[in-house]
Scaffold this motif. Structure first.
Motif, PDB file in Angstrom:
ATOM      1  N   LEU A  92      29.855 117.230  11.220  1.00  0.00           N
ATOM      2  CA  LEU A  92      29.868 117.367   9.753  1.00  0.00           C
ATOM      3  C   LEU A  92      30.057 116.026   9.059  1.00  0.00           C
ATOM      4  CD1 LEU A  92      32.029 120.609   9.455  1.00  0.00           C
ATOM      5  CD2 LEU A  92      29.542 120.384   9.557  1.00  0.00           C
ATOM      6  N   SER A  93      29.532 115.919   7.866  1.00  0.00           N
ATOM      7  CA  SER A  93      29.674 114.727   7.026  1.00  0.00           C
ATOM      8  C   SER A  93      29.288 113.449   7.756  1.00  0.00           C
ATOM      9  CB  SER A  93      31.120 114.606   6.524  1.00  0.00           C
ATOM     10  OG  SER A  93      31.464 115.762   5.829  1.00  0.00           O
ATOM     11  N   MET A  94      28.219 113.502   8.543  1.00  0.00           N
ATOM     12  CA  MET A  94      27.770 112.310   9.268  1.00  0.00           C
ATOM     13  C   MET A  94      26.368 111.893   8.835  1.00  0.00           C
ATOM     14  SD  MET A  94      30.273 111.469  11.186  1.00  0.00           S
ATOM     15  CE  MET A  94      29.544 110.164  12.136  1.00  0.00           C
ATOM     16  N   GLY A  95      25.829 112.535   7.799  1.00  0.00           N
ATOM     17  CA  GLY A  95      24.471 112.194   7.374  1.00  0.00           C
ATOM     18  C   GLY A  95      23.413 112.962   8.135  1.00  0.00           C
ATOM     19  N   LEU A  96      23.835 114.065   8.774  1.00  0.00           N
ATOM     20  CA  LEU A  96      22.877 114.855   9.559  1.00  0.00           C
ATOM     21  C   LEU A  96      22.509 116.156   8.852  1.00  0.00           C
ATOM     22  CD1 LEU A  96      24.386 114.203  13.102  1.00  0.00           C
ATOM     23  CD2 LEU A  96      22.443 113.067  12.014  1.00  0.00           C
ATOM     24  N   GLY A  97      22.731 116.194   7.549  1.00  0.00           N
ATOM     25  CA  GLY A  97      22.222 117.303   6.735  1.00  0.00           C
ATOM     26  C   GLY A  97      23.027 118.582   6.847  1.00  0.00           C
ATOM     27  N   SER A  98      24.355 118.473   7.012  1.00  0.00           N
ATOM     28  CA  SER A  98      25.126 119.712   7.187  1.00  0.00           C
ATOM     29  C   SER A  98      25.120 120.574   5.921  1.00  0.00           C
ATOM     30  CB  SER A  98      26.556 119.431   7.659  1.00  0.00           C
ATOM     31  OG  SER A  98      27.151 118.421   6.905  1.00  0.00           O
ATOM     32  N   VAL A 178      21.142 110.192  18.880  1.00  0.00           N
ATOM     33  CA  VAL A 178      21.866 110.235  17.605  1.00  0.00           C
ATOM     34  C   VAL A 178      23.334 109.928  17.911  1.00  0.00           C
ATOM     35  CG1 VAL A 178      22.438 111.666  15.596  1.00  0.00           C
ATOM     36  CG2 VAL A 178      20.293 112.073  16.835  1.00  0.00           C
ATOM     37  N   VAL A 179      23.861 108.872  17.296  1.00  0.00           N
ATOM     38  CA  VAL A 179      25.223 108.417  17.628  1.00  0.00           C
ATOM     39  C   VAL A 179      26.106 108.486  16.386  1.00  0.00           C
ATOM     40  CG1 VAL A 179      26.567 106.563  18.684  1.00  0.00           C
ATOM     41  CG2 VAL A 179      24.121 106.718  19.136  1.00  0.00           C
ATOM     42  N   MET A 180      27.315 108.988  16.558  1.00  0.00           N
ATOM     43  CA  MET A 180      28.288 109.030  15.461  1.00  0.00           C
ATOM     44  C   MET A 180      29.027 107.696  15.431  1.00  0.00           C
ATOM     45  SD  MET A 180      27.162 111.918  15.128  1.00  0.00           S
ATOM     46  CE  MET A 180      26.887 112.484  16.786  1.00  0.00           C
ATOM     47  N   ALA A 181      28.919 107.003  14.301  1.00  0.00           N
ATOM     48  CA  ALA A 181      29.500 105.656  14.221  1.00  0.00           C
ATOM     49  C   ALA A 181      30.484 105.582  13.057  1.00  0.00           C
ATOM     50  CB  ALA A 181      28.396 104.617  14.085  1.00  0.00           C
ATOM     51  N   GLY A 182      31.539 106.359  13.137  1.00  0.00           N
ATOM     52  CA  GLY A 182      32.619 106.233  12.148  1.00  0.00           C
ATOM     53  C   GLY A 182      32.466 107.164  10.958  1.00  0.00           C
ATOM     54  N   MET A 255      26.407  99.413  16.033  1.00  0.00           N
ATOM     55  CA  MET A 255      25.785 100.473  16.829  1.00  0.00           C
ATOM     56  C   MET A 255      24.265 100.296  16.889  1.00  0.00           C
ATOM     57  SD  MET A 255      26.242 102.853  18.879  1.00  0.00           S
ATOM     58  CE  MET A 255      28.011 103.088  18.709  1.00  0.00           C
ATOM     59  N   VAL A 256      23.677  99.887  15.772  1.00  0.00           N
ATOM     60  CA  VAL A 256      22.227  99.619  15.758  1.00  0.00           C
ATOM     61  C   VAL A 256      21.895  98.551  16.815  1.00  0.00           C
ATOM     62  CG1 VAL A 256      20.430  98.491  14.356  1.00  0.00           C
ATOM     63  CG2 VAL A 256      21.777 100.365  13.390  1.00  0.00           C
ATOM     64  N   HIS A 257      22.686  97.479  16.843  1.00  0.00           N
ATOM     65  CA  HIS A 257      22.407  96.396  17.804  1.00  0.00           C
ATOM     66  C   HIS A 257      22.676  96.850  19.231  1.00  0.00           C
ATOM     67  CE1 HIS A 257      21.250  93.419  14.950  1.00  0.00           C
ATOM     68  NE2 HIS A 257      22.265  93.760  14.187  1.00  0.00           N
ATOM     69  N   ARG A 258      23.691  97.670  19.409  1.00  0.00           N
ATOM     70  CA  ARG A 258      23.997  98.165  20.754  1.00  0.00           C
ATOM     71  C   ARG A 258      22.812  98.980  21.287  1.00  0.00           C
ATOM     72  NH1 ARG A 258      29.017 100.475  23.709  1.00  0.00           N
ATOM     73  NH2 ARG A 258      30.304  99.446  22.153  1.00  0.00           N
ATOM     74  N   LEU A 259      22.266  99.860  20.422  1.00  0.00           N
ATOM     75  CA  LEU A 259      21.136 100.699  20.862  1.00  0.00           C
ATOM     76  C   LEU A 259      19.909  99.838  21.161  1.00  0.00           C
ATOM     77  CD1 LEU A 259      21.423 103.858  18.555  1.00  0.00           C
ATOM     78  CD2 LEU A 259      22.178 103.591  20.916  1.00  0.00           C
ATOM     79  N   ARG A 260      19.684  98.819  20.342  1.00  0.00           N
ATOM     80  CA  ARG A 260      18.540  97.930  20.627  1.00  0.00           C
ATOM     81  C   ARG A 260      18.742  97.224  21.965  1.00  0.00           C
ATOM     82  NH1 ARG A 260      18.228  95.440  14.581  1.00  0.00           N
ATOM     83  NH2 ARG A 260      17.483  97.315  13.552  1.00  0.00           N
ATOM     84  N   ASN A 261      19.983  96.790  22.229  1.00  0.00           N
ATOM     85  CA  ASN A 261      20.255  96.132  23.516  1.00  0.00           C
ATOM     86  C   ASN A 261      20.103  97.086  24.688  1.00  0.00           C
ATOM     87  OD1 ASN A 261      20.762  93.707  22.330  1.00  0.00           O
ATOM     88  ND2 ASN A 261      22.979  94.031  22.149  1.00  0.00           N
ATOM     89  N   MET A 262      20.236  98.388  24.409  1.00  0.00           N
ATOM     90  CA  MET A 262      20.064  99.386  25.477  1.00  0.00           C
ATOM     91  C   MET A 262      18.594  99.793  25.622  1.00  0.00           C
ATOM     92  SD  MET A 262      23.405 101.793  24.774  1.00  0.00           S
ATOM     93  CE  MET A 262      23.559 102.656  26.336  1.00  0.00           C
ATOM     94  N   LEU A 269      20.439 103.139  10.725  1.00  0.00           N
ATOM     95  CA  LEU A 269      21.329 104.191  10.219  1.00  0.00           C
ATOM     96  C   LEU A 269      20.452 105.321   9.727  1.00  0.00           C
ATOM     97  CD1 LEU A 269      21.528 104.495   6.832  1.00  0.00           C
ATOM     98  CD2 LEU A 269      22.517 102.257   7.075  1.00  0.00           C
ATOM     99  N   THR A 270      21.000 106.523   9.673  1.00  0.00           N
ATOM    100  CA  THR A 270      20.244 107.652   9.137  1.00  0.00           C
ATOM    101  C   THR A 270      21.116 108.417   8.149  1.00  0.00           C
ATOM    102  OG1 THR A 270      18.914 109.603   9.660  1.00  0.00           O
ATOM    103  CG2 THR A 270      20.862 109.251  11.042  1.00  0.00           C
ATOM    104  N   GLY A 271      20.512 108.893   7.074  1.00  0.00           N
ATOM    105  CA  GLY A 271      21.283 109.620   6.056  1.00  0.00           C
ATOM    106  C   GLY A 271      21.824 108.645   5.028  1.00  0.00           C
ATOM    107  N   ALA A 272      22.949 109.007   4.445  1.00  0.00           N
ATOM    108  CA  ALA A 272      23.432 108.219   3.311  1.00  0.00           C
ATOM    109  C   ALA A 272      24.019 106.868   3.707  1.00  0.00           C
ATOM    110  CB  ALA A 272      24.456 109.023   2.529  1.00  0.00           C
ATOM    111  N   GLY A 273      24.518 106.718   4.932  1.00  0.00           N
ATOM    112  CA  GLY A 273      25.135 105.454   5.344  1.00  0.00           C
ATOM    113  C   GLY A 273      26.414 105.203   4.568  1.00  0.00           C
ATOM    114  N   GLY A 274      26.701 103.931   4.293  1.00  0.00           N
ATOM    115  CA  GLY A 274      27.957 103.591   3.615  1.00  0.00           C
ATOM    116  C   GLY A 274      28.935 103.042   4.635  1.00  0.00           C
ATOM    117  N   ASP A 275      30.169 103.583   4.604  1.00  0.00           N
ATOM    118  CA  ASP A 275      31.211 103.067   5.517  1.00  0.00           C
ATOM    119  C   ASP A 275      30.937 103.391   6.982  1.00  0.00           C
ATOM    120  OD1 ASP A 275      32.441 102.553   3.161  1.00  0.00           O
ATOM    121  OD2 ASP A 275      33.671 104.377   3.212  1.00  0.00           O
ATOM    122  N   GLY A 276      30.229 104.475   7.216  1.00  0.00           N
ATOM    123  CA  GLY A 276      29.974 104.907   8.590  1.00  0.00           C
ATOM    124  C   GLY A 276      28.910 105.986   8.558  1.00  0.00           C
ATOM    125  N   GLY A 277      28.886 106.813   9.614  1.00  0.00           N
ATOM    126  CA  GLY A 277      27.898 107.890   9.655  1.00  0.00           C
ATOM    127  C   GLY A 277      27.117 107.851  10.948  1.00  0.00           C
TER     128      GLY A 277
END
Ligand code: MEV
Length: 317
Positions: A92-98, A178-182, A255-262, A269-277
């Motif tokens: 919930l509240s992660m920018g995944l359209g809940s 899809v990764v939850m980043a805060g 997290m974006v850079h971590r995924l690119r390195n992987m 980021l997906t959804g509203a972004g901001g402090d996390g998501g």
């Protein structure tokens, strides 16, 4: 997806992922979004009045908004005698359209209870009532993606009552991690703060919105052509522009850079972004990435957004 027998009703609302074009979609530019297999399931049982069971865990403010949103959907369906409850497997509240998923799930049940056809467009019309209560000035991309359960290029031109969605057929599977980043601030606040900045520096911000809209259209073409490398590149550029708009954070960027390195073909980021998501990464093979992130204690899941055997695409009524 709906079920309907004489004693119980149920309706599913899919969560969503915005592949390209969040925020600029609020200003009339296209966004590319698809459904998740995770979402909200609402259930209805016959009752002498129309009501929603609100989970105890919600805050007083959340209860107030949810009540107001349900009241609008209830009115749009003629207040059928049904008691609606819901549960979710969506973060919930992660920018995944809940909230869009909840709106769609409740709308499906209310429409069934009212004896009306819960077609994708009817469901979207009722869910739109709820979404406006949740978000203030939503573009409509979340609940439309949820109601249609397809990868869509969505656009709502300024001043238009309704948005338009074009189904995008994928030549190859679009596989995401899809990764939850805060934790993040509510969408309403992030959208509102951006609106203030764009009012002040309108030309500069409109230039960026326009460019993001072009990226969404280019991304849709890449999906149709099965050019995943091009799609990944567009996602990377889109993330850069979202950061330029002040919508990213150190946690999201890391997290974006971590995924690119992987090995991600693209990440943003997906959804509203901001402090996390939430952050999404496009991969040929998502399994090892999910395994490694999970081993590190990072919350994530994979989803095939489109293409043959896509998970979230349930074929809406
Ligand atoms: C939220 O999922 C997407 C935003 O573009 C807001 C909207 O489209 O209403 C940030």
């Amino acid at each position: 997806m709906d079920t309907n027998n004489s004693s119980s009703l149920s309706g599913f609302g899919a969560g969503k992922v915005i592949l390209l074009g969040e925020h600029s979609v609020v200003y009339g530019y296209p966004a590319l979004a698809g459904p998740l297999s995770r979402g909200v399931t609402a259930r209805g049982e016959a009752s002498n009045k129309c009501q929603l069971v609100i989970p105890d865990a919600l805050t007083a403010e959340q209860r107030k908004v949810l009540k107001a949103a349900f009241a609008r959907a209830m009115a749009a369906c003629g207040e059928p005698g049904v008691k609606v409850s819901f549960d979710t497997d969506l973060p919930l509240s992660m920018g995944l359209g809940s909230s869009g998923a909840l709106s769609v799930a409740c709308s499906r049940v209310l429409l069934q209870a009212a004896g009306r056809k819960a077609s994708a467009s009817e469901v979207a019309a009722v869910a739109w009532e709820m979404e406006q209560e949740f978000h203030g000035t939503p573009s409509g991309v979340d609940h439309t993606t949820s109601a249609m359960e397809q990868l869509i290029l969505y656009r709502r031109k300024p001043g238009a009552e309704q948005g338009r969605a074009k189904v995008v057929e994928a030549l190859k599977p679009v596989k995401l991690v899809v990764v939850m980043a805060g934790a993040r601030s509510p969408t309403k606040l992030t959208v509102g703060a951006l609106r203030e900045r764009q009012k002040r520096w309108s030309e500069r911000y409109q230039r960026i919105f326009r460019e993001i809209g072009l990226l969404a259209s280019e991304g849709a073409e890449a999906v149709e052509e099965g050019d995943l490398e091009a799609l990944g590149d567009v996602m990377n550029v889109n993330h850069g522009l979202l950061a330029a708009l002040g919508l990213s954070s150190p946690g999201l960027d890391d997290m974006v850079h971590r995924l690119r390195n992987m090995g991600a073909l693209g990440a943003k980021l997906t959804g509203a972004g901001g402090d996390g998501g939430a952050v999404i990464g496009l991969f040929h093979d998502t399994g090892p990435v999910v395994h490694e992130l999970t081993r590190l204690g990072i919350r994530c899941f994979d989803s095939q957004l489109a293409g043959p055997h896509a998970e979230g695409t349930r074929g809406a009524a």
